[in-house]
Design an enzyme around this catalytic site. Structure first.
Site, mmCIF file in Angstrom:
data_model
loop_
_atom_site.group_PDB
_atom_site.id
_atom_site.type_symbol
_atom_site.label_atom_id
_atom_site.label_comp_id
_atom_site.label_asym_id
_atom_site.label_seq_id
_atom_site.Cartn_x
_atom_site.Cartn_y
_atom_site.Cartn_z
ATOM 1 N N GLY A 1 9.424 14.450 -35.817
ATOM 2 C CA GLY A 1 7.979 14.781 -35.283
ATOM 3 C C GLY A 1 6.794 14.833 -35.832
ATOM 4 O O GLY A 1 7.390 15.223 -37.521
ATOM 5 N N CYS A 2 5.550 14.419 -35.373
ATOM 6 C CA CYS A 2 4.275 14.849 -36.444
ATOM 7 C C CYS A 2 4.674 16.150 -36.687
ATOM 8 O O CYS A 2 3.588 16.308 -37.751
ATOM 9 C CB CYS A 2 3.132 13.972 -35.997
ATOM 10 S SG CYS A 2 3.000 14.076 -34.153
ATOM 11 N N TYR A 3 3.711 16.693 -35.768
ATOM 12 C CA TYR A 3 3.244 18.367 -36.107
ATOM 13 C C TYR A 3 4.803 18.953 -36.663
ATOM 14 O O TYR A 3 4.484 19.593 -37.485
ATOM 15 C CB TYR A 3 3.616 19.114 -34.447
ATOM 16 C CG TYR A 3 2.140 18.686 -33.644
ATOM 17 C CD1 TYR A 3 1.462 19.412 -34.142
ATOM 18 C CD2 TYR A 3 2.729 18.321 -32.567
ATOM 19 C CE1 TYR A 3 -0.167 18.386 -33.835
ATOM 20 C CE2 TYR A 3 0.924 18.414 -31.723
ATOM 21 C CZ TYR A 3 -0.264 18.817 -31.930
ATOM 22 O OH TYR A 3 -1.698 18.679 -31.423
ATOM 23 N N ALA A 4 5.881 18.698 -36.719
ATOM 24 C CA ALA A 4 7.264 18.984 -37.039
ATOM 25 C C ALA A 4 6.642 18.791 -39.416
ATOM 26 O O ALA A 4 6.856 19.749 -39.340
ATOM 27 C CB ALA A 4 7.863 18.821 -36.794
#
Lengths: 340, 340, 340, 340
Positions: free
Chosen positions: D149-152
């Site tokens: 994921g991008c945030y991750a």
């Protein structure tokens, strides 16, 4: 002083919200009834958390009976205004309609521009077009006022106040207007008003085919020879404000001094028109959240260019409506509108 | 294939940066020398952290000698181009100049528009104006190319490709253009480009007095009868892109079919011109970061309205410069420009 | 009712402008004197074309004598407040200072945070810190009030109103705040506030080293055991508003019900604090142009997260100043501030 | 060199578009098949007018058979990936999935975070989590990669590369992240992504309850003792980019030198990680349209603050996917990604 009671039908939209906010500060009007078919049942402070001084009202359905002795603001879609305006007028109430339904005097042009059949044409005899700078006396005595379009106001006024100089205009006037999203229907959920489609973008729409074009043609030349207007609106990545660049071809070299004197003579006596020395000084920032129409101009050969700016929700809608309401009910024209 | 060596004088500005980025992906050009009087001594990757594929170069001062066998891109202010272009040309190098210094054929008009004395007017005999769609063959054989202005390109091309239809134009053509800040000088520290002055704002500037107006008049009508152009630029709260709304008055009713055929015949053979069915489809989003000029049009009576859009840093500056460089050095015109 | 005369020293900045606008609508205060060393000599309506109801004043230089019987708002840089506040206080005037000069009780911390020597430390004995929700009674009787910082208010209030629950806090509280440019010094001509550096961008600044950090530590825990605060401000591509996300570690699992009751008990009696059911409802849009502090919270294990929002120019500066002025002069606390 | 054929299932979304654009410039991959249930039947150049170098493909429905010898990118919603990934894997194709479906190793946590039943859990044995900096060798030999994921990514990498220093971490790590709309689902027609709801606004969402929180907890501490992560995402009025401010509490005073050496040792050998001297230098502008993860840090007492930034569509999605594809097929890891 006795207060005048008002109801806003369709108070949940952007224009209704703006007028609600203005009325909350007005000493002589008292908002007693608001309707919205989208948010009916909700309290006004819940729907507009960013407004203050609000009266403690709950949104009603459009059908709910309006209290006696209450006059009407219609901030409704065309179809609703078409039905509701005559109904309230017959009850003897004063009505101001912010939709386009009662703006054009020619039924054929109306139906071409708005794409629906006008079944209440007889009321066009009673209605007054609500630009105070042009029709002040009529508005004072009107039971029924049709409030102008936002784009239309930004073009009609700068042209109309040229007065007799308009008779030197030759050929079509070009109105190239740029509006923030709140003046272009930008509250709906349509994908074209999504952040990703508006931000860092710019486009024209309804090129030469916007419904405000015939409205401009009808009122910009009142008292002079009518001319064609070619109107192109554009969508700015901005929330509020309209700036119009108006190209006016004259039949002979334009005299800058003569234009300045004419515009200045109007600006000096009109509380909401400001004339600047140069067109480069006109900008959205100066008019946002005000009821001003700012104008500046430049001439070159036979061409006069006027740049105008206004806030589409104020002078282009709710502000002008309040200016009209003040006139209709005998209050000072600038009351609640903060003019200098 | 042998690579052509290039130097960019003034590579630290927005246009220089854009061209540096494009060249980094180009198979036939090799950037060997970059200068900047602001950031000299710094490495290119440090100055442009958001670019990739960059060559490992250090910014030099303008005075540092350019290596042999290296051709020149001038992305410099007018005064620097005026001095540097002749110097490099005399050394036998090919030169493309992105400033306005060598664009106008009439010295009086030049000095009125640019407000400084042109001391190298003899070079105007050698220079070719760099719009490939109009002067492709000349560019191929030129030692010295003057790259057009961004606003100018957005108006010249849509008008010029009307070809013989331009002889039906009557009276002045109006170009109402709207640009993002990168096309309007927006990198400087001036307060007028501060966030608080640009965001949620919109204004006209240099109304009927921008230096690209004579450039448009000079090249939009090549091969036809010259007409006056009235040009007003506006500043959008956007970073990149120019959209121009062009109002063209004809001497008789405009034939939509005829216009479409003419524009289509050009769009079909030109790799960087795209014709859309309606002017409402033209928008900044479609052209940003591309070398395309998008156009759409509408007619009403005697008036033709063309809406055009381009990226001011690409087709309006560095992209068109690379298109010209490809022609000047015999490479495919679209190389490195990603045309379809 | 007799009006209280006010002067704003430094009225040409963003905070001075905001307070000028608020006072124009206030029934009991009369603005009689404004100063600005940048725009002295200009009329107020010329400097603020977007404001209305303005008094007809001309900006004076700071040195010009303030009329008798006039109390003072200092909207000046720290150095000017340091000099001017004592001067006016000695004249027997009431003074509210919007700079940071008289906010910290510890001189060493002050000089570390503000990087200059405080030569008027004796006045710290007289000054009252102007958060009405915490120091209402003291403010009512104060001659000298120091108005809090915008970031500081957004963190102090949500923490302080936890009351005795603060004694369960273990370890440092993290305040991660995000502000629009008007709260971060964004009117200056610095390149970092250019449109091209702010738009489509986001960054942290003064990480763990902003001068509001000690201010938070000093007042968030009044009446409880002091804790460390770790504060990081960020710059939003937005004009006005601050949203702070506050992470508070407790020594045991947080009881959501207990937090809600505590916060609700405060929100119910405070006119400018609004508690929302969820932290996701807190947003800049709801507080812009209002004097509200909006809060919402969520708990997970031992952690309490409070999200707060306010308008940095109102509750974070001029609005809170007016709230304090109302208290100082015995007017209703919400007068002119439009609280519901 | 032989080219590897790829199909993108769900190529009409933002991530699919980004990857399509990257692949158009890649020398070794050839995109031969694209699907979209929204725009099937349309040509790719029509759907993406702002992209160049595009292959001449037509969008197919998801059901259309993918050509032989073609490997698969799933840029599809979770439900579609759940069904399609096993299907393609059984056909012997290599698959990289950009959805969240195969990211969490714990089925209970997955079903709590994603709110649907995972019916293909047996494939979790085969899948490799696609952060090259952590799992490079496994990715090289994987048939099935789950892209993070991008945030991750913005939180996992800065924490994970602390290596053995992570064992000094005490208590929960706070990740306060801010994303542009393209990383927060902003293409949909939902009213919350309308221009009027995003512009000049800022808010938190899914406070402590976003599905990337367990993903961070799972991979940030690989090879070290696991810690709790508290994650709050926020929505910026920006199109692309994520900036995360990460607060890490240590059990003793943090040694700035030690942190710097550790981070630098990684940044020096990793092509897509850049370490800056200060956290204030980290900003969205530097990473937009690049595959870089930029980091900077500051220490105070026992706390380490890391600020990280990445482009959510590149290093947060399509760029990292291409980095993984390069590894899976034996190409240079940075190919087509423009790393310096």
């Amino acid at each position: 002083m006795k207060q005048t009671k008002l109801a806003i039908i369709g108070a949940g939209g952007l224009t209704g919200k703006e007028l609600t906010s203005l009325l909350a500060h007005h000493p002589h009007f008292k908002l007693v009834h608001i309707t919205s078919n989208q948010v009916n049942g909700k309290r006004i402070r819940e729907v507009f958390p960013d407004l203050n001084h609000l009266p403690d009202l709950v949104f009603q359905k459009h059908e709910v009976t309006v209290p006696d002795d209450t006059h009407i603001v219609l901030a409704t879609p065309n179809e609703v205004s078409l039905e509701k305006a005559p109904e309230f007028l017959k009850q003897g109430r004063k009505v101001i309609d912010l939709s386009g339904t009662f703006r054009l005097q020619n039924q054929t042009k109306f139906e071409a521009a708005y794409q629906f059949k006008h079944t209440q044409w007889e009321w066009m005899e009673k209605v007054v077009f609500g630009i105070p700078e042009l029709f002040r006396e009529k508005i004072k005595h009107a039971q029924f006022v049709s409030n102008p379009g936002c784009y239309a106001t930004s073009a009609i006024l700068p042209i109309a106040i040229l007065g007799n100089l308009r008779n030197q205009i030759q050929g079509p006037v070009i109105v190239d207007a740029k509006s923030g999203v709140s003046g272009a229907g930008g509250r709906t959920e349509e994908i074209k008003f999504a952040y990703t489609h508006v931000y860092e973008n710019f486009r024209a729409y309804k090129v030469l085919s916007h419904q405000h074009e015939p409205e401009m043609e009808e009122y910009a030349f009142v008292g002079a020879e009518p001319k064609e207007i070619l109107f192109t609106p554009h969508l700015l990545p901005v929330y509020r404000g309209i700036l119009s660049t108006i190209y006016i071809p004259f039949s002979k070299p334009v005299d800058s001094k003569e234009i300045e004197e004419k515009l200045l003579s109007v600006a000096e006596k009109e509380p909401f028109i400001r004339l600047y020395k140069t067109p480069e000084e006109i900008e959205l920032k100066k008019v946002q959240n005000t009821n001003f129409l700012d104008i500046g101009f430049k001439v070159k050969g036979n061409t006069l260019v006027i740049v105008s700016a206004l806030d589409n929700l104020q002078k282009g809608a709710a502000g002008q409506a309040l200016q009209n309401l003040n006139l209709m009910f005998g209050y000072p024209e600038t009351e609640g509108l903060d003019s200098v």
